[in-house]
Design an enzyme around this catalytic site. Structure first.
Site, short mmCIF file in Angstrom:
data_model
loop_
_atom_site.label_atom_id
_atom_site.label_comp_id
_atom_site.label_asym_id
_atom_site.label_seq_id
_atom_site.Cartn_x
_atom_site.Cartn_y
_atom_site.Cartn_z
N HIS A 1 -4.51 -2.18 -2.42
CA HIS A 1 -3.33 -1.48 -2.94
C HIS A 1 -2.12 -2.36 -2.63
O HIS A 1 -2.07 -3.03 -1.59
CB HIS A 1 -3.19 -0.10 -2.29
CG HIS A 1 -4.10 0.92 -2.88
ND1 HIS A 1 -3.83 2.26 -2.88
CD2 HIS A 1 -5.30 0.78 -3.51
CE1 HIS A 1 -4.82 2.91 -3.48
NE2 HIS A 1 -5.73 2.03 -3.86
N GLU B 1 0.80 -1.94 -1.47
CA GLU B 1 1.46 -1.80 -0.17
C GLU B 1 0.73 -2.60 0.90
O GLU B 1 1.35 -3.21 1.78
CB GLU B 1 1.49 -0.32 0.27
CG GLU B 1 2.34 0.58 -0.59
CD GLU B 1 1.54 1.24 -1.72
OE1 GLU B 1 0.68 0.55 -2.32
OE2 GLU B 1 1.80 2.41 -2.01
N ARG C 1 1.94 -5.92 2.92
CA ARG C 1 1.99 -5.92 4.40
C ARG C 1 1.22 -7.13 4.96
O ARG C 1 1.70 -7.85 5.82
CB ARG C 1 1.37 -4.62 4.94
CG ARG C 1 1.87 -4.15 6.27
CD ARG C 1 1.15 -4.67 7.50
NE ARG C 1 -0.29 -4.70 7.48
CZ ARG C 1 -1.02 -5.09 8.52
NH1 ARG C 1 -0.45 -5.45 9.65
NH2 ARG C 1 -2.33 -5.14 8.42
N ARG C 2 0.04 -7.39 4.43
CA ARG C 2 -0.74 -8.53 4.90
C ARG C 2 -0.02 -9.84 4.57
O ARG C 2 -0.04 -10.78 5.36
CB ARG C 2 -2.13 -8.55 4.26
CG ARG C 2 -2.98 -7.33 4.59
CD ARG C 2 -4.41 -7.50 4.10
NE ARG C 2 -5.17 -8.35 5.01
CZ ARG C 2 -5.77 -7.94 6.12
NH1 ARG C 2 -5.73 -6.66 6.44
NH2 ARG C 2 -6.40 -8.77 6.91
N CYS D 1 0.14 6.39 -2.40
CA CYS D 1 -0.97 7.32 -2.62
C CYS D 1 -1.21 8.15 -1.36
O CYS D 1 -0.77 7.80 -0.28
CB CYS D 1 -2.24 6.56 -3.01
SG CYS D 1 -2.87 5.45 -1.73
N LYS E 1 -1.07 4.91 6.12
CA LYS E 1 -0.79 3.61 6.74
C LYS E 1 0.70 3.45 7.02
O LYS E 1 1.09 2.97 8.09
CB LYS E 1 -1.33 2.48 5.86
CG LYS E 1 -2.87 2.47 5.85
CD LYS E 1 -3.47 1.28 5.12
CE LYS E 1 -5.00 1.31 5.30
NZ LYS E 1 -5.68 0.18 4.65
ZN LIG Z 1 -2.13 3.29 -2.15
#
Ligand SMILES: [Zn+2]
Length: 469
Positions: free
Chosen positions: A77, A79, A83-84, A132, A250
């Site tokens: 996804h 996001e 982030r990674r 999500c 997350k």
């Molecule tokens: Zn998501």
């Protein structure tokens, strides 16, 4: 332009400047976009914003496709990709700091071997869509001014399997108070707002993410009774459940443990938190976002270096050009229905190979034969980030090695993550107080070592050489 529009415009500009590879096919596919921005506040109120990491993607792989070598991206996804990508950027920034470069975002902290953000620097998270999971459970009344996403029947399992963005379900009050779900075909409803004006109809956006094992299942009742709110949810995969938590979950977790991850926390005096989360134009509810992202607001007893940081939540009025709704409303209706793009684009502000495009968790375009080899893996996969981390240890040498890594025999990714005691403690506190049902990652998938540091020739970390062969 207001702050949230400026932020989203910056992200869209960077996205548009990237090559076509991995982007949706115009009019046929859509994707999700997320990014991390570095904010530099200078004296005299001048603020400089820079996109330092960006991700697109809509997919998530199931348990059976996960790899014990750390070479597959489980969760693509946008996001999570952003982030990674940001962690990759931060690794390079820390490397610069270790080498004494004054342009790094990090500067020495007072504890030996620890670093902190340079004064005036902070980070903001952008996402083109409501994340999500819990934040996506939005009553339609809160978002009627927004373009309505397509309506699909619950039986359309393909939609729930593939899509991470909100689904919407439409209900009609039948005689006798019984509510029946309306099945509206794509053709009749797309671009047609007539049904929305029907005052007999009440809608609820829903998320394809199901509640985690052990949590109550959604009641799936009419309208607002479809979902339970506040639950941890796992992302839908292709036919099988995934082990990846929803983006709402997350993001909530990052408000306590930070977004830097366990490995980088070894080097940081304080965890890194987003100052704000900006969402692009899409179905959105401020209330649902607050409910989802602020679930950890009451956490107490955190170890040193960790504290609850609830981000400011903002929405922009600018829509992402490759979003689902934009693609649908600007497409020729005679064409086949628009589908999510299968690729994920990662980009970050690093000196070498900033762009990384994947599909199904591996580098896009690799042959079946190459799967499992270093050539096939993403630069933001666990094993690659682990490699970058081990390089940091080599650069740090004996003199700049943080306390948590001194005199320890560590080899696997798991070992180095577990050795981040403060981080693990913060996570334990958060898990016990707010998220007891958060599934644990299977340990056997985290026991891999780095290729370049694998036994038996691996340098002994206790000798603090850490140099690569
Ligand atoms: Zn998501």
């Amino acid at each position: 332009m207001c702050e949230s529009d400026e932020i989203s415009q910056l992200v869209y500009d960077v996205y548009l400047s990237l090559p076509r590879k991995g982007k949706p096919e115009a009019g046929l596919q859509w994707t999700l976009l997320a990014a991390v921005l570095k904010i530099t506040e200078k004296t005299g109120h001048s603020v400089h914003r820079e996109v330092v990491a960006l991700g697109t993607g809509t997919k998530c792989i199931g348990r059976s496709a996960m790899s014990p070598r750390g070479d597959v991206l489980n969760d693509s996804h946008a996001e999570v990709i952003a982030r990674r990508s940001c962690v990759r950027y931060l690794m390079e920034q820390l490397c610069l700091a270790l080498r004494g470069d004054q342009n790094s975002v990090f500067c020495p902290a007072n504890q030996n071997g620890k670093w902190k953000l340079r004064p005036g620097i902070s980070f903001v998270f952008f996402t083109s869509h409501t994340p999500c999971g819990d934040a996506s459970i939005v009553p339609m009344t809160d978002s009627q001014v927004q373009p309505c996403p397509p309506i699909r029947s619950e039986e359309d399992s393909e939609a729930t399997n593939q899509d991470s963005e909100m689904e919407s379900v439409r209900w009609r009050e039948e005689s006798g108070g019984v509510r029946k779900k309306l099945k509206v075909s794509e053709e009749t409803q797309s671009g047609n707002a007539a049904a929305v004006e029907d005052c007999d109809v009440s809608d609820v956006h829903r998320t394809g993410a199901k509640s985690v094992p052990g949590a109550p299942a959604d009641p799936k009742g009419p309208g607002l009774m479809y979902h339970s709110v506040g639950l941890l949810r796992v992302k839908p995969g292709r036919g099988e459940p995934t082990l990846s938590l929803s983006c709402s979950d997350k993001l909530a977790r990052w408000t306590v443990v930070g977004f830097q991850g366990a490995l980088l926390s070894h080097f940081l005096q304080e965890a890194l938190y987003f100052k704000a989360v900006v969402v692009g134009k899409c179905p959105y509810s401020q209330q649902a976002m607050e409910r989802a992202l602020n679930r950890c607001g009451q956490v107490c007893g955190l170890p040193e270096g960790f504290s609850v940081h609830l981000p400011e939540l903002m929405q922009s009025s600018l829509e992402f050009i490759h979003s689902r709704t934009h693609t649908q409303t600007h497409t020729d209706h005679t064409q086949a229905r628009v589908v999510p793009c299968g690729a994920a684009v990662s980009w970050c502000a690093v000196s070498k190979q900033p762009l990384d495009v994947t599909a199904n968790g591996y580098k896009q375009g690799v042959t079946k034969k190459a799967l499992g080899t270093p050539r096939a893996r993403s630069l933001i996969s666990k094993v690659e980030l682990f490699d970058s981390f081990l390089e940091l240890l080599a650069v740090a040498g004996d003199s700049q090695l943080p306390e948590s890594l001194r005199c320890k025999k560590l080899s696997s990714y798991w070992d180095y993550k577990q050795a981040a005691e403060g981080y693990q403690q913060a996570w334990d506190v958060l898990r016990s107080q707010v998220f007891p049902l958060w599934p644990r990652s299977p340990r056997e998938l985290l026991l891999f070592c780095s290729d370049s540091h694998s036994a038996p020739n691996r340098p002994d970390p206790s000798s603090a050489t850490h140099s690569r062969p």
